[in-house]
Design an enzyme around this catalytic site. Sequence first.
Site, PDB file in Angstrom:
ATOM      1  N   SER A 144     -22.548  -5.333  23.975  1.00 17.59           N
ATOM      2  CA  SER A 144     -22.531  -3.891  24.009  1.00 17.59           C
ATOM      3  C   SER A 144     -21.149  -3.270  23.800  1.00 17.59           C
ATOM      4  O   SER A 144     -21.057  -2.062  23.568  1.00 17.59           O
ATOM      5  CB  SER A 144     -23.095  -3.410  25.343  1.00 17.59           C
ATOM      6  OG  SER A 144     -22.237  -3.813  26.397  1.00 17.59           O
TER       7      SER A 144
ATOM      8  N   SER B  63     -21.299  -9.326  26.518  1.00 13.97           N
ATOM      9  CA  SER B  63     -20.996  -8.056  25.856  1.00 13.97           C
ATOM     10  C   SER B  63     -19.540  -7.852  25.447  1.00 13.97           C
ATOM     11  O   SER B  63     -19.235  -6.899  24.728  1.00 13.97           O
ATOM     12  CB  SER B  63     -21.425  -6.881  26.738  1.00 13.97           C
ATOM     13  OG  SER B  63     -22.808  -6.676  26.634  1.00 13.97           O
TER      14      SER B  63
ATOM     15  N   LYS C  53     -13.756   1.109  26.902  1.00 12.20           N
ATOM     16  CA  LYS C  53     -15.209   1.218  26.773  1.00 12.20           C
ATOM     17  C   LYS C  53     -15.708   2.377  27.643  1.00 12.20           C
ATOM     18  O   LYS C  53     -15.208   2.594  28.745  1.00 12.20           O
ATOM     19  CB  LYS C  53     -15.862  -0.100  27.208  1.00 12.20           C
ATOM     20  CG  LYS C  53     -17.355  -0.195  26.930  1.00 12.20           C
ATOM     21  CD  LYS C  53     -17.885  -1.590  27.318  1.00 12.20           C
ATOM     22  CE  LYS C  53     -19.375  -1.732  27.057  1.00 12.20           C
ATOM     23  NZ  LYS C  53     -19.873  -3.084  27.410  1.00 12.20           N
TER      24      LYS C  53
END
Lengths: 98, 489, 489
Positions: free
Chosen positions: B154, B178, B79
């Site tokens: 996210s 997330s 990420k």
Amino acid sequence: MAITRDDVRHTAALARLALSPEEESAFLLELNKILGYVEKIRELDLAGIEPMTHGHAGTGSLRDDAALDGLSQEEALRGAPETDEGHFVVPQVVRPEE
Amino acid sequence: MNLCGMSAHALRDGIAARRFSAEDVVRAFLDRIAAHDGRVHAFLEVHDTEAIAEARRLDEEIARGSEPGPLAGIPIAVKDNICVRGRGTSCASRILSGYAPPYDATVIEKLRAAGAVVLGKTNMDEFAMGSSTENSGFGATRNPWSLEHVPGGSSGGSAAAVALGLAPVALGSDTGGSVRQPGAFCGVAAMKPTYGTVSRRGLIAFASSLDQIGPLGRDVQDCLNLYNVLCGPDPRDATSAPGGHEVPEGALLQGVRGLRVGVPWDWLGEGLHADVEAALGRSVEALRQAGALVGEVSLLDPSYAIAAYYIIATAEASANLARYDGVRYGASARGAEDPAGLYTGTRSEGFGAEVRRRIVLGTYVLSAGYYDAYYLRAQKARRLIRDDFERAFAMADVLLLPTAPTPAFRIGEKTGDPLAMYLSDIFTVPLNLYAGCGINVPAGLSADELPIGMQLLAPRFGEAALFRAAQCLESRLGTLGLAPEPAET
Amino acid sequence: MGAPHESAARGYEPVIGLEVHCQLLTRSKIFCSCSTAFGAPPNSQVCPVCLGHPGVLPVLNRRAVELAVVLGLALGSKIREVSVFARKNYFYPDLPKGYQISQYDLPLCDGGSLQIGTGDARRTIGITRLHLEEDAGKMKHAEDGSGRSLVDLNRCGVPLIEIVTEPDLRTPEEAHDFLERLKQLVQYIGVCDGNMEGGSLRCDANVSVRPRGSEALGTKTEIKNLNSFRNVQRALEHEIRRQIAVLESAGRVEGATLLWDATRDRLQVMRTKEEAHDYRYFPEPDLLPLVLAEEWIAAIRGMVPELPEARRARFVREYALPEYDAGVLTATRELAGFYEAAARRSGDAKLASNWVMTELLGAVKGDTERLRNLPLTPERLGDLLALITSGAISGKIAKAVFEEMAVSGGEPGAIIEACGLSQIVDPDAIRALIAEVLAANAPQVVDYLAGHERVLPHFIGQVMKASRGRANPELTNRLLREALEARRE
Ligand SMILES: [Mg+2]
Ligand SMILES: [Zn+2]
């Protein structure tokens, strides 16, 4: 406890954000909706409850006082948009009466 | 042999047995990214040259007979809020475009030491603020199961990459769900470790007391293996917990006989999608058949957690994001008359609307006159929520509930209504306030062919029970396999 | 001059409180491992942590805590078992994170006091609190007239202790005295080098005035940028005079932050109360509470040296020194330590006191800092004094030896040997000298024998001259009388 347009403007300025008038209106609406929801916590009986700040209890770790090499000046300034003689550069800080 | 459809542990075994090389594996994934990522936009940056070089180096080491690490040759997608030295790390924010950290996050150091190969950086909601990966400064990610739907967020890029076989495993971060929620929307196993077990050093902070890095994989065992590499104390993270929380692989074979599973039925009233409800029923039945003792637990209404969360998380974020000022790195609005002008210009142009909204909210709840009404009250509510979980975990070893009330929603469906977006995290947020651990396990597809995820929650450092229960669900409900290759659009 | 006299005459009483920032003597910064050494090229003692890069975390320096506690104990403060770090939020180019990590409602130390004045004028000034925090960077204007400021972050993250006094000070002189005492203390206990001009002691002052006899406090103003003891006094004098003038013209003093401009000898308004900062303090989520276990506090207690006050009293008691001597000798830790070592070695505390106060302080021109670089050790001074006591050398010779020792650091016996300075105690050698002197001064011998004893010192002087000062005075005196009496017969 509704947030006013002045509050939005003042708070944005505190956070160094500029909002366009349209954005200001949108934020005012959205923040009031969110804060209205958040008001729910007033329903909880929180008398005598200690605030919880951290994800876990216990004591933080400490470091020994040893000086180690960090970044070189060149590495430190590498990503900076503007530098001068080894310094970061900002517009002049305006002192009073100057 | 379709390397991209294999689990990470199968790839590792194949590399160790020299059925294929680490380079073969890395190239297979790079090729697949090149072929398919254009449509889902899971990656912000692909590190092809470094990844191939690293795979070759590992192959040489293996050829010399040195002991390959537990993840030797395993490609991993990271990420974009996790620092990789010298490579773009932007949190999907324009304010950090061009930023290359001068250091590796602790988790990246650990991955490298274990032999993993970083494939690239995945898309996300800007600064991890969002539940759909639509808030990216560089364009949304799409759900590989249906391009009209969001992948969740996210960590949407990481979840989409794993679901589509662009990477066997990935790292995400979970501040209010997330990792777990995009895991559910994309049909992959996705875990949030206990706060403090995985170092946050190098994870670009959203809300420091809630953030935790977590693994995503196509099965529970991949999550477990990755978790074991990531966890452990870090002297450079003062909030990291003492060590000893690895979970032996054997735990997955232990089964769930006698395990007490609590379902918070109170939470699961209206608003729950019928297909999700059905999947919950199947999950309860699966655990019961495996010998678990399934009962009901009562928990505080999760809307209180949402309320406390959006105060605490935004307050912390308002300070964490103050450093983006256009002086030392990243975007910068030059030509201002004074420093305040530089900051205001940089931040107003660099941050997207959701980030600015949350900064204003977080600044407001901390400001003079409002601290007690909002922030302090939220901190007290947080303790109440924690105590509530601890009471529930005195009666149950793990909790079972859906990860999200619905399968993935449509792109654009909630972008006009921030509160509706926040409420899509209603089942995941409470765990972050409590700071325990949780995992999403795929639980089949909805009638619309969208993945449904079930969530298991366990107490702090309860990862062993968490993985046992997750393995049981997975073996009875089955994994989803790769998402169908997206059709040309 | 002096505002206090004026204010007393006009019936006003100033009320002054100080906030002193004191740089702790650690090797590394408070939250990262960068060096604290002074004078390095700009931005060369920095790392991702103190540059405020994304993803970094602070880890507290154990030594900084210990030094702060040492000072707290020396001031008689209560050491808090659990103290909490907080973020103080504001934007300024010398503050890379956009917040300063400080302490707020739960500081490291509460209470305490420091004595000022002497004799009957002794007063106890209350200390409100002591807390730990990080320093900011340094700014300067670009010289090229381009309207830019340059930022150096080397100092950013250097550990500071902030000392806040009660509003107990009543005159600018008292404020000056307080700072002198505080400086002496921090240097004495080794927590700070006390160099105000070099920036390791910095002071802000709060001041208000009220009609004498009134209990209520007037509106205070805050004066910043006081970088010398003299400036503190000057600025306070100015501000007190100004406030009295406002009150006398029936005006109201407005709360404000003022900046002392030392070059122009005047105060400037930095901001008024209306534009006061909203610092939005909240607990630092990246640092868990600082817990000082009882054993740790006990161990730190062992690091606190004997304080000047106690040492002075002990010198009077133990070495039977006059109050005045004890006061001079305990003015600095270096001097007191030097004296005590020399006194012990010599076996004559009073003699040692005389020598240290005159010869030694003369040799370093009153600056005890120079003792560190003086080649002469206290042990060698003690040896020299022992030679005087034993009669091996006269005090006059000892002074010559001392001068040599102060330059070379040599051992007194060796210097005496090399320069032939040892006292002549051999009676035959002295008799021979006396015989020579008497032969050369026949008329005076006649005078003596006629009963004029006052010529005796003349003979002694001649013998000393002939021996170049080395003849033992008492022995010379006795043998001279013997020789003269022998001539009567
Ligand atoms: Mg301060
Ligand atoms: Zn540093």
